[in-house]
Each structure stands twice: as C-alpha cells, then as structure tokens.
Design a protein around this motif. Structure first.
Motif, mmCIF file in Angstrom:
data_model
loop_
_atom_site.group_PDB
_atom_site.id
_atom_site.type_symbol
_atom_site.label_atom_id
_atom_site.label_comp_id
_atom_site.label_asym_id
_atom_site.label_seq_id
_atom_site.Cartn_x
_atom_site.Cartn_y
_atom_site.Cartn_z
ATOM 1 N N ALA A 1 0.856 -1.205 0.000
ATOM 2 C CA ALA A 1 0.000 0.000 0.000
ATOM 3 C C ALA A 1 0.889 1.251 0.000
ATOM 4 N N SER B 1 2.555 1.773 -3.327
ATOM 5 C CA SER B 1 1.619 2.276 -4.346
ATOM 6 C C SER B 1 1.296 3.746 -4.103
ATOM 7 N N GLN B 2 1.334 4.170 -2.840
ATOM 8 C CA GLN B 2 1.131 5.607 -2.555
ATOM 9 C C GLN B 2 2.284 6.418 -3.173
ATOM 10 N N LEU C 1 -3.847 -0.915 -9.059
ATOM 11 C CA LEU C 1 -4.497 -0.223 -7.933
ATOM 12 C C LEU C 1 -4.705 1.252 -8.277
ATOM 13 N N SER D 1 -5.623 2.792 -0.660
ATOM 14 C CA SER D 1 -4.606 1.715 -0.698
ATOM 15 C C SER D 1 -4.591 0.950 0.625
#
Lengths: 96, 96
Positions: free
Chosen positions: A76, A79-80, B11, B72
């Motif tokens: 996560a 991906s940020q 994503l 996310s």
C-alpha cells in the motif's frame, strides 16, 4: 474477476511464492523478502529511495519476519509513492 | 513488468477510473466509492461482513472523501481478510 479482485489475489500469490521457500509459509524471512524485492521490484518504476525507506518500516512488530499484514501495508505504501510520483510531483503536498 | 508491479499499477488505475468521475480526480466521493465497490467487489470472494467493516474505517480523516492513501490501506485490509480466509480459518488467531 474484477481488476481490483485480481490485484488482491495477486498480492496473496506473490506473498505465498516467496514466503513458501522455508518451513514458515506464513511469514517472509529477511532472505525471502530480499528475493521478493529483487524478483518483483528491481526493475520497477518504484523510486529506489522510496523503496529503501518503506522497507525499513516494513517489520512493524520487529520480530525479524514479515507477516502478510505487514506485507500488504508495505505494498500500500509503495503504491502511494507510485501514485504521488504519477500525480503530484509538488502540486499536492499533504493533500493525499 | 512483475506481478507485484502490475498490481501496484492496477491499484492506481482502478482509483483513477472511479475518482475521475467528478471534478476532484484525486479523491473518491462517497458516490464514487459506492460505484467502485459495486463495480469491483460485488461478486468477489471478499466476505460481505468483512467488506462492510473495512468500509466503515476507510475515511480515516473523516473528510467525507477517500484519498489514494486511504484507498490503498482499504485494499491492504481487504487482502488481509482474503489471506486469512484462505489460510487461517481458526488455525492462526493473532499470528498474522
């Protein structure tokens, strides 16, 4: 299966692939994590500095291993960084 | 592109697809989030109770919108539920 669900299934599969190498199939050892990063992120668009920074915070309970929960939070965060790189550069500091 | 990187890119693409419907392309409104859940998770293997529970915690800063960071983290939590369902049932309470 939707795009999002395929991604969720793929996350679990990647974890299984690398965590399954030693007897503890439910955790990534440091060696397995190193292999995962090498195999899955070495030629990626993820910024190496961002990757190093996120890797340092991955083992939240400091047990020397990475649980699936810690792995999913690691992804996560990566991906940020990818989203920020794609959209913000410097436009939206502190907005996301 | 590796499996993990494809998932990271996917994503962001899913978020873009649904957050892009109104003028604020950087956030999911409640309506856009509802469409995302309907479009991406309605026939999924994700346990509906788990989904409802995770959805209630998605808007961490309670601004009525969902940032990419919150999205996310939402996906990370959903994937933890999926992993638990696949592996633990009741074998590994509190281990992951």
């Amino acid at each position: 299966m939707s795009k999002l669900e395929k991604c969720i299934v793929a996350l679990v599969e990647v974890f299984e692939e690398y965590a399954g190498k030693d007897e503890d199939k439910m955790k990534l050892s440091n060696a397995e994590l190193g292999e995962l990063v090498k195999g899955q992120l070495s030629e990626s668009k993820i910024d190496p500095e961002e990757l190093k920074d996120v890797l340092q915070k991955i083992d939240k309970n400091r047990d020397g291993q990475v649980s699936y929960k810690e792995f999913s939070q690691f992804v996560a965060q990566l991906s940020q960084g990818y989203f920020k790189k794609k959209y913000c550069k410097d436009k939206c500091k502190g907005k996301n």
